[in-house]
Design a protein around this motif. Structure first.
Motif, PDB file in Angstrom:
ATOM      1  N   SER A  79      30.929  53.477  58.533  1.00  9.96           N
ATOM      2  CA  SER A  79      30.878  52.021  58.691  1.00  9.96           C
ATOM      3  C   SER A  79      32.272  51.417  58.540  1.00  9.96           C
ATOM      4  CB  SER A  79      29.939  51.418  57.641  1.00  9.96           C
ATOM      5  OG  SER A  79      30.421  51.677  56.329  1.00  9.96           O
ATOM      6  N   VAL A  80      32.468  50.248  59.157  1.00  8.30           N
ATOM      7  CA  VAL A  80      33.712  49.507  59.048  1.00  8.30           C
ATOM      8  C   VAL A  80      33.369  48.067  58.677  1.00  8.30           C
ATOM      9  CG1 VAL A  80      35.794  48.713  60.227  1.00  8.30           C
ATOM     10  CG2 VAL A  80      34.828  50.960  60.777  1.00  8.30           C
ATOM     11  N   SER A  81      33.990  47.572  57.615  1.00  3.70           N
ATOM     12  CA  SER A  81      33.781  46.199  57.171  1.00  3.70           C
ATOM     13  C   SER A  81      35.130  45.532  56.970  1.00  3.70           C
ATOM     14  CB  SER A  81      32.996  46.163  55.849  1.00  3.70           C
ATOM     15  OG  SER A  81      31.743  46.792  55.967  1.00  3.70           O
ATOM     16  N   THR A  82      35.161  44.224  57.111  1.00  2.00           N
ATOM     17  CA  THR A  82      36.391  43.464  56.915  1.00  2.00           C
ATOM     18  C   THR A  82      36.122  42.307  55.970  1.00  2.00           C
ATOM     19  OG1 THR A  82      35.935  42.073  58.849  1.00  2.00           O
ATOM     20  CG2 THR A  82      37.271  44.064  59.205  1.00  2.00           C
ATOM     21  N   GLY A  83      37.209  41.699  55.487  1.00  4.33           N
ATOM     22  CA  GLY A  83      37.055  40.556  54.607  1.00  4.33           C
ATOM     23  C   GLY A  83      38.391  40.090  54.076  1.00  4.33           C
ATOM     24  N   THR A  84      38.342  39.177  53.112  1.00  3.64           N
ATOM     25  CA  THR A  84      39.539  38.646  52.470  1.00  3.64           C
ATOM     26  C   THR A  84      39.639  39.173  51.051  1.00  3.64           C
ATOM     27  OG1 THR A  84      38.344  36.654  51.756  1.00  3.64           O
ATOM     28  CG2 THR A  84      39.518  36.546  53.851  1.00  3.64           C
ATOM     29  N   VAL A  85      40.868  39.371  50.602  1.00  3.68           N
ATOM     30  CA  VAL A  85      41.107  39.854  49.249  1.00  3.68           C
ATOM     31  C   VAL A  85      42.091  38.918  48.562  1.00  3.68           C
ATOM     32  CG1 VAL A  85      42.918  41.436  50.077  1.00  3.68           C
ATOM     33  CG2 VAL A  85      41.866  41.811  47.830  1.00  3.68           C
ATOM     34  N   HIS A  86      41.817  38.626  47.296  1.00  5.22           N
ATOM     35  CA  HIS A  86      42.726  37.882  46.427  1.00  5.22           C
ATOM     36  C   HIS A  86      42.889  38.708  45.151  1.00  5.22           C
ATOM     37  CE1 HIS A  86      41.014  34.759  49.033  1.00  5.22           C
ATOM     38  NE2 HIS A  86      42.128  34.083  48.833  1.00  5.22           N
ATOM     39  N   LEU A  87      44.123  38.909  44.736  1.00  2.00           N
ATOM     40  CA  LEU A  87      44.386  39.689  43.532  1.00  2.00           C
ATOM     41  C   LEU A  87      45.378  38.955  42.649  1.00  2.00           C
ATOM     42  CD1 LEU A  87      44.945  43.479  43.207  1.00  2.00           C
ATOM     43  CD2 LEU A  87      46.722  41.934  42.336  1.00  2.00           C
ATOM     44  N   GLN A  88      45.058  38.870  41.378  1.00  2.00           N
ATOM     45  CA  GLN A  88      45.928  38.234  40.388  1.00  2.00           C
ATOM     46  C   GLN A  88      45.987  39.144  39.167  1.00  2.00           C
ATOM     47  OE1 GLN A  88      47.289  34.589  40.340  1.00  2.00           O
ATOM     48  NE2 GLN A  88      48.587  35.819  38.985  1.00  2.00           N
ATOM     49  N   ARG A  89      47.127  39.756  38.922  1.00  4.93           N
ATOM     50  CA  ARG A  89      47.269  40.607  37.760  1.00  4.93           C
ATOM     51  C   ARG A  89      47.601  39.750  36.542  1.00  4.93           C
ATOM     52  NH1 ARG A  89      51.583  43.312  37.960  1.00  4.93           N
ATOM     53  NH2 ARG A  89      50.928  44.789  36.370  1.00  4.93           N
ATOM     54  N   PRO A  90      47.093  40.130  35.353  1.00  4.54           N
ATOM     55  CA  PRO A  90      46.257  41.313  35.123  1.00  4.54           C
ATOM     56  C   PRO A  90      44.768  41.054  35.347  1.00  4.54           C
ATOM     57  CG  PRO A  90      46.805  40.278  33.028  1.00  4.54           C
ATOM     58  CD  PRO A  90      47.508  39.480  34.098  1.00  4.54           C
ATOM     59  N   GLY A  91      44.117  41.989  35.957  1.00  4.83           N
ATOM     60  CA  GLY A  91      42.675  42.120  35.906  1.00  4.83           C
ATOM     61  C   GLY A  91      41.812  41.340  36.862  1.00  4.83           C
ATOM     62  N   ARG A  92      42.399  40.465  37.672  1.00  2.00           N
ATOM     63  CA  ARG A  92      41.557  39.593  38.494  1.00  2.00           C
ATOM     64  C   ARG A  92      41.652  39.978  39.969  1.00  2.00           C
ATOM     65  NH1 ARG A  92      43.455  37.039  34.166  1.00  2.00           N
ATOM     66  NH2 ARG A  92      42.075  35.629  33.032  1.00  2.00           N
ATOM     67  N   VAL A  93      40.485  40.067  40.597  1.00  2.00           N
ATOM     68  CA  VAL A  93      40.457  40.410  42.011  1.00  2.00           C
ATOM     69  C   VAL A  93      39.184  39.854  42.630  1.00  2.00           C
ATOM     70  CG1 VAL A  93      39.265  42.640  41.756  1.00  2.00           C
ATOM     71  CG2 VAL A  93      40.863  42.312  43.650  1.00  2.00           C
ATOM     72  N   ARG A  94      39.254  39.563  43.929  1.00  2.97           N
ATOM     73  CA  ARG A  94      38.095  39.042  44.661  1.00  2.97           C
ATOM     74  C   ARG A  94      38.092  39.673  46.053  1.00  2.97           C
ATOM     75  NH1 ARG A  94      35.169  33.931  44.649  1.00  2.97           N
ATOM     76  NH2 ARG A  94      34.291  33.477  46.695  1.00  2.97           N
ATOM     77  N   VAL A 106      33.875  40.366  42.485  1.00  2.55           N
ATOM     78  CA  VAL A 106      34.824  39.543  41.749  1.00  2.55           C
ATOM     79  C   VAL A 106      35.030  40.120  40.356  1.00  2.55           C
ATOM     80  CG1 VAL A 106      35.274  37.254  40.764  1.00  2.55           C
ATOM     81  CG2 VAL A 106      34.217  37.444  43.018  1.00  2.55           C
ATOM     82  N   SER A 107      36.285  40.175  39.928  1.00  2.00           N
ATOM     83  CA  SER A 107      36.603  40.494  38.543  1.00  2.00           C
ATOM     84  C   SER A 107      37.312  39.311  37.913  1.00  2.00           C
ATOM     85  CB  SER A 107      37.506  41.726  38.452  1.00  2.00           C
ATOM     86  OG  SER A 107      38.008  41.870  37.128  1.00  2.00           O
ATOM     87  N   ASP A 108      36.870  38.930  36.720  1.00  4.81           N
ATOM     88  CA  ASP A 108      37.499  37.828  35.991  1.00  4.81           C
ATOM     89  C   ASP A 108      38.513  38.334  34.971  1.00  4.81           C
ATOM     90  OD1 ASP A 108      35.945  38.930  34.006  1.00  4.81           O
ATOM     91  OD2 ASP A 108      34.702  37.151  33.680  1.00  4.81           O
ATOM     92  N   GLY A 109      38.808  39.613  35.001  1.00  8.79           N
ATOM     93  CA  GLY A 109      39.724  40.211  34.047  1.00  8.79           C
ATOM     94  C   GLY A 109      39.027  41.004  32.974  1.00  8.79           C
ATOM     95  N   VAL A 110      37.723  40.794  32.831  1.00  9.04           N
ATOM     96  CA  VAL A 110      36.926  41.506  31.835  1.00  9.04           C
ATOM     97  C   VAL A 110      35.754  42.222  32.489  1.00  9.04           C
ATOM     98  CG1 VAL A 110      35.520  41.294  29.753  1.00  9.04           C
ATOM     99  CG2 VAL A 110      37.572  39.878  30.033  1.00  9.04           C
TER     100      VAL A 110
END
Length: 229
Positions: A79-94, A106-110
């Protein structure tokens, strides 16, 4: 091996397995890293410079406070999927998948949360129990936090392959970097069954201020229950 939901189309098929742990193995000859483009290369193409090269990779990751852009995921099932990514160190990603894929991770850092908007499900694991944790840390140190089993320096990419040194997690993760800028280009998760999932990054914008609300994901079902009380 644990899982959050089925992760059948998730960006990281190993999100819910224990995080990589410290290992102090020397950079001696290792089994060849199994990758379609690098199978015929030794696991360490430049073994004498591995400590210095890892330090450079660490520095590149630590200099990246944030990025946002696009991702393309190539699943083990084809399968192939696409999307948007946002990353904020430390610990945060979407990771927000494009329609019709209903997933949002989504990670809120915890805590790392996966929402399936079609099924209205929320699944949670501690960020510290996922492979994402070790390169989302405030101070990345790959030699300390992972068992590095491969470092291949190619003209168009550097590939760092790591696994869990404690033996609690099967499989491995390969981080792929641009050899000039040392920017993270993609990562590849190899599972214990021989399958691989690749997440490729593109159109990245670095070290810009990101809206902190991107990294908050509330379960609306809980909000509705709270209002009924």
């Amino acid at each position: 091996m644990k899982s959050i939901h089925t992760l059948s189309a998730a960006a990281l098929i190993a999100l819910a397995v224990p995080a990589f742990s410290t290992a102090q193995d020397a950079y001696a000859p290792q089994p060849r890293v199994q990758n379609a483009s690098t199978t015929n290369l030794p696991a360490f193409t430049h073994p004498q410079s591995v400590p210095q090269d890892l330090a450079r990779v660490d520095g590149g990751l630590n200099a990246t406070g944030s990025f946002q852009g696009r991702f393309t995921q190539y699943g083990a099932d084809g399968s192939v999927s696409t999307g948007t990514v946002h990353l904020q160190r430390p610990g945060r990603v979407r990771f927000e998948y494009d329609a019709p894929n209903p997933l949002l991770i989504v990670s809120d850092g915890v805590t790392l949360v996966q929402q399936d908007r079609a099924l209205e499900t929320f699944d949670r694991v501690p960020l510290s129990a996922t492979p994402l944790n070790y390169f989302l840390k405030e101070n990345v140190n790959l030699a300390r936090d992972t068992e590095v089993i491969g470092f291949q320096k190619l003209p168009n990419q550097w590939r760092v392959t790591s696994r869990d040194g404690s033996g609690e997690m099967a499989g491995a993760i390969t981080l792929v970097f641009d050899p000039q800028s040392l920017a993270l280009m993609e990562w590849v998760i190899a599972d214990e069954f021989g399958g691989t999932t690749t997440v490729r990054l593109s159109e990245l914008q670095y070290n810009q201020a990101l809206d902190p609300r991107l990294f908050i994901l509330r379960d609306q079902r809980e909000d509705r229950r709270d209002r009924r009380r």
